[in-house]
Design a protein around this motif. Structure first.
Motif, short mmCIF file in Angstrom:
data_model
loop_
_atom_site.label_atom_id
_atom_site.label_comp_id
_atom_site.label_asym_id
_atom_site.label_seq_id
_atom_site.Cartn_x
_atom_site.Cartn_y
_atom_site.Cartn_z
N HIS A 6 42.67 18.17 68.13
CA HIS A 6 42.39 16.96 68.92
C HIS A 6 41.88 15.88 67.98
CE1 HIS A 6 40.26 15.18 72.78
NE2 HIS A 6 40.95 14.27 72.10
N LYS A 13 41.65 2.44 71.80
CA LYS A 13 42.91 2.10 72.46
C LYS A 13 43.33 0.65 72.22
CE LYS A 13 42.81 5.24 76.45
NZ LYS A 13 42.88 5.30 77.93
N HIS A 42 46.01 8.48 72.37
CA HIS A 42 46.15 8.22 73.81
C HIS A 42 47.54 7.68 74.13
CE1 HIS A 42 41.94 8.91 74.82
NE2 HIS A 42 41.62 8.27 73.71
N GLU A 78 47.44 12.35 74.03
CA GLU A 78 46.44 12.64 75.06
C GLU A 78 46.79 11.83 76.30
OE1 GLU A 78 41.56 12.81 75.62
OE2 GLU A 78 42.44 12.07 73.75
N ASP A 80 46.04 10.80 80.40
CA ASP A 80 45.16 10.75 81.57
C ASP A 80 45.93 11.21 82.80
OD1 ASP A 80 42.65 8.54 80.90
OD2 ASP A 80 44.41 8.53 79.59
N HIS A 86 41.63 14.51 80.93
CA HIS A 86 42.47 14.13 79.79
C HIS A 86 43.17 15.38 79.29
CE1 HIS A 86 40.04 10.28 78.59
NE2 HIS A 86 40.56 10.21 79.80
N ASN A 139 35.29 12.44 82.44
CA ASN A 139 36.69 12.88 82.52
C ASN A 139 36.78 14.40 82.57
OD1 ASN A 139 36.77 10.38 80.25
ND2 ASN A 139 38.17 10.17 81.97
N ASP A 190 38.03 15.50 68.31
CA ASP A 190 38.12 14.23 69.06
C ASP A 190 37.77 13.05 68.15
OD1 ASP A 190 38.65 12.57 71.17
OD2 ASP A 190 37.02 13.28 72.45
#
Length: 257
Positions: A6, A13, A42, A78, A80, A86, A139, A190
């Motif tokens: 990840h 973003k 993302h 990733e 949504d 996620h 999330n 992450d």
């Protein structure tokens, strides 16, 4: 091989993709002894196509991963979902980008795709599907129907959540969720920039050249998770630097605007 499942290519973003920024992340990963990452930018990031389009210009790709002087960058993203979670999906580049194309109408919060529909896109394409940070307050995923939770290939023991929730508490929560649904647990930093890289990683025996082989090894229970003793310091540093860099970007944008 040592992996991070990840990891992001961009600071946020809203920022443009910078190959210079991304290579600092790759350099840091290599310094920490990693052999590969799964790139999970993302799906609705600003100018998503720039990420893989730029990588195409800089590194050779065999359809499964980009090769940067022996370091492997497996393709993923990733996503949504409507339930609020996620989802980390990865696999062959062509199939991954086909799923991304199918998500064109689902990129805004009021239009996110339902989790079951995402599985229906990913499973026929042979993509690995990991439930990202299942206990993150903003999330989370633990609340979705058990029959959906059981379809995940793994749950994400997330570097940011280990810091914010607490290492032992988050480990206990994610491992218990995995045991309840028969789903393995893997680690993901992450990271959006270099300081968070290496705070967690996975170790798998042998050599892997496809996500399908990685997924099979995870299913066989061969994945060993590692947590850095400096995790808290790394995540705090990353959060501080990210805030400073985002402010700098905002100032530059305002001047150009």
């Amino acid at each position: 091989m040592k992996f991070d499942f990840h990891i992001h290519a961009k600071l946020s973003k809203k920022t443009d993709f910078s190959i210079e920024h991304f290579t600092t992340i790759l350099d840091e990963a290599k310094m920490h002894g990693l052999d590969a990452i799964i790139l999970t930018e993302h799906f609705n990031t600003h100018r998503f196509d720039d990420v893989y389009g730029t990588l195409d210009q800089h590194f050779p790709c065999n359809g499964h991963y980009y090769d940067r002087n022996g370091f492997r960058i497996f393709t993923g993203m990733e996503v949504d979902v409507a339930e609020g979670g996620h989802i980390l999906i990865s696999g062959p580049k062509e199939q991954l980008l086909s799923v991304r194309k199918a998500l064109d109408g689902y990129t805004s919060p009021d239009r996110f795709i339902p989790l079951e529909a995402l599985f229906e896109l990913c499973e026929p394409a042979g993509l690995m599907v990991i439930g990202g940070h299942p206990f993150r307050k903003s999330n989370h995923l633990y609340h979705v129907a058990p029959e959906l939770l059981r379809r995940f290939d793994a749950f994400d023991l997330n570097g940011k959540d280990l810091h914010e929730i607490g290492i032992q508490e988050n480990i206990a929560k994610v491992l218990t969720l995995g045991e309840q649904h028969g789903v393995p647990v893997v680690a993901g930093s992450d990271a959006h920039q270099m300081f968070q890289v290496g705070c967690v990683y996975n170790e798998l025996p042998g050599n892997y050249d496809t996500v399908a082989n990685i997924r099979a090894a995870i299913a066989a229970g061969l994945c060993k998770r590692h947590i850095s003793p400096s995790l808290h310091l790394q995540v705090r540093a990353a959060n501080t630097v990210k805030k400073l860099l985002k402010k700098k970007v905002e100032v530059v944008d305002s001047l150009h605007g």
